[in-house]
Design a protein around this motif. Structure first.
Motif, PDB file in Angstrom:
ATOM      1  N   ALA A  36       0.827  -1.204   0.000  1.00 35.90           N
ATOM      2  CA  ALA A  36       0.000   0.000   0.000  1.00 35.90           C
ATOM      3  C   ALA A  36       0.863   1.257   0.000  1.00 35.90           C
ATOM      4  CB  ALA A  36      -0.942  -0.005   1.196  1.00 35.90           C
ATOM      5  N   GLN A 102      -7.321 -12.911  -4.081  1.00 40.91           N
ATOM      6  CA  GLN A 102      -8.242 -12.010  -3.396  1.00 40.91           C
ATOM      7  C   GLN A 102      -7.832 -11.750  -1.945  1.00 40.91           C
ATOM      8  OE1 GLN A 102      -9.862 -10.540  -6.123  1.00 40.91           O
ATOM      9  NE2 GLN A 102     -11.239 -10.209  -4.429  1.00 40.91           N
ATOM     10  N   MET A 105      -5.454  -8.875  -2.301  1.00 40.68           N
ATOM     11  CA  MET A 105      -6.162  -7.716  -2.858  1.00 40.68           C
ATOM     12  C   MET A 105      -7.047  -7.063  -1.793  1.00 40.68           C
ATOM     13  SD  MET A 105      -5.459  -7.024  -6.041  1.00 40.68           S
ATOM     14  CE  MET A 105      -6.819  -6.286  -6.891  1.00 40.68           C
ATOM     15  N   ASN A 106      -7.773  -7.862  -1.013  1.00 36.75           N
ATOM     16  CA  ASN A 106      -8.643  -7.310   0.024  1.00 36.75           C
ATOM     17  C   ASN A 106      -7.835  -6.636   1.128  1.00 36.75           C
ATOM     18  OD1 ASN A 106     -10.969  -8.116  -1.252  1.00 36.75           O
ATOM     19  ND2 ASN A 106     -11.185  -9.997  -0.075  1.00 36.75           N
ATOM     20  N   LYS A 109      -6.540  -3.335  -0.323  1.00 40.91           N
ATOM     21  CA  LYS A 109      -7.667  -2.416  -0.542  1.00 40.91           C
ATOM     22  C   LYS A 109      -8.094  -1.741   0.754  1.00 40.91           C
ATOM     23  CE  LYS A 109     -12.386  -2.318  -2.263  1.00 40.91           C
ATOM     24  NZ  LYS A 109     -13.519  -3.116  -2.763  1.00 40.91           N
ATOM     25  N   LYS A 114     -10.340   5.484   0.967  1.00 36.08           N
ATOM     26  CA  LYS A 114     -11.662   5.057   0.514  1.00 36.08           C
ATOM     27  C   LYS A 114     -12.283   6.152  -0.345  1.00 36.08           C
ATOM     28  CE  LYS A 114     -10.916   1.964   3.740  1.00 36.08           C
ATOM     29  NZ  LYS A 114      -9.566   1.833   4.250  1.00 36.08           N
ATOM     30  N   ARG A 119      -9.238   3.945  -5.343  1.00 39.24           N
ATOM     31  CA  ARG A 119      -9.654   2.962  -6.354  1.00 39.24           C
ATOM     32  C   ARG A 119      -8.712   2.989  -7.548  1.00 39.24           C
ATOM     33  NH1 ARG A 119     -14.524   5.009  -4.470  1.00 39.24           N
ATOM     34  NH2 ARG A 119     -14.760   6.465  -6.208  1.00 39.24           N
ATOM     35  N   LEU A 122      -5.471   1.209  -6.583  1.00 37.49           N
ATOM     36  CA  LEU A 122      -5.600  -0.239  -6.489  1.00 37.49           C
ATOM     37  C   LEU A 122      -5.466  -0.906  -7.859  1.00 37.49           C
ATOM     38  CD1 LEU A 122      -6.114  -2.514  -4.441  1.00 37.49           C
ATOM     39  CD2 LEU A 122      -8.528  -2.347  -5.016  1.00 37.49           C
ATOM     40  N   THR A 123      -5.772  -0.185  -8.935  1.00 35.49           N
ATOM     41  CA  THR A 123      -5.633  -0.773 -10.268  1.00 35.49           C
ATOM     42  C   THR A 123      -4.169  -0.991 -10.645  1.00 35.49           C
ATOM     43  OG1 THR A 123      -5.644   1.378 -11.366  1.00 35.49           O
ATOM     44  CG2 THR A 123      -7.773   0.270 -11.059  1.00 35.49           C
TER      45      THR A 123
END
Length: 146
Positions: A36, A102, A105-106, A109, A114, A119, A122-123
């Motif tokens: 992150a 996932q 990824m979760n 994320k 937020k 978003r 995150l791509t």
């Protein structure tokens, strides 16, 4: 009177790098924190909070991550199918068998902002379950995470 201006990085001036991270035997939460930070650009001296100044991250071996404690059985992932009574759930062990990407990824994320910027950041994360990935052309540099 001398006043110094604050540095603000424009999105066009950000030079995006590609990093490769091997997730084998890494703890999910600690790994997600580092990912992150790279996605947001906090590892760079040119970090600007309101611009997308982060780098791309390719993660391999996502199916070999670790959890501490009894999280394999206790941690539950929930999602809704948008149908009545459509609340679904899986334990972390079931998620590892079905969709190991996932899990990471979760986790990442949840550590990003937020909003629309989070978003978009995150791509830039590409997670692969095995050793191989489809981003060889970008020549990602290996990033060692303890």
């Amino acid at each position: 009177m001398y006043t110094q201006k604050s540095f603000v990085l424009k999105p066009a001036d950000a030079d995006k790098k590609w990093y490769l991270i091997d997730a084998q035997d890494k703890v999910v939460g600690r790994l997600a924190t580092e990912i992150a930070n790279v996605l947001r650009g906090k590892n760079s001296p040119k970090y600007t909070p309101h611009t997308d100044s982060g780098d791309f991250v390719v993660v391999i071996n996502a199916d070999k991550v670790k959890f501490t404690g009894a999280k394999w059985d206790d941690k539950v992932y929930y999602w809704h199918t948008n149908h009545i009574g459509g609340l679904k759930s899986r334990t972390a062990k079931e998620q590892l068998e079905r969709k190991p990407e996932q899990i990471l990824m979760n986790a990442v994320k949840g550590m990003l902002p937020k909003n629309s910027l989070g978003r978009k950041q995150l791509t830039k994360l590409k997670v692969f379950a095995g050793e191989t990935h489809s981003h060889e052309a970008q020549q990602p540099v290996a990033l060692e995470i303890k």
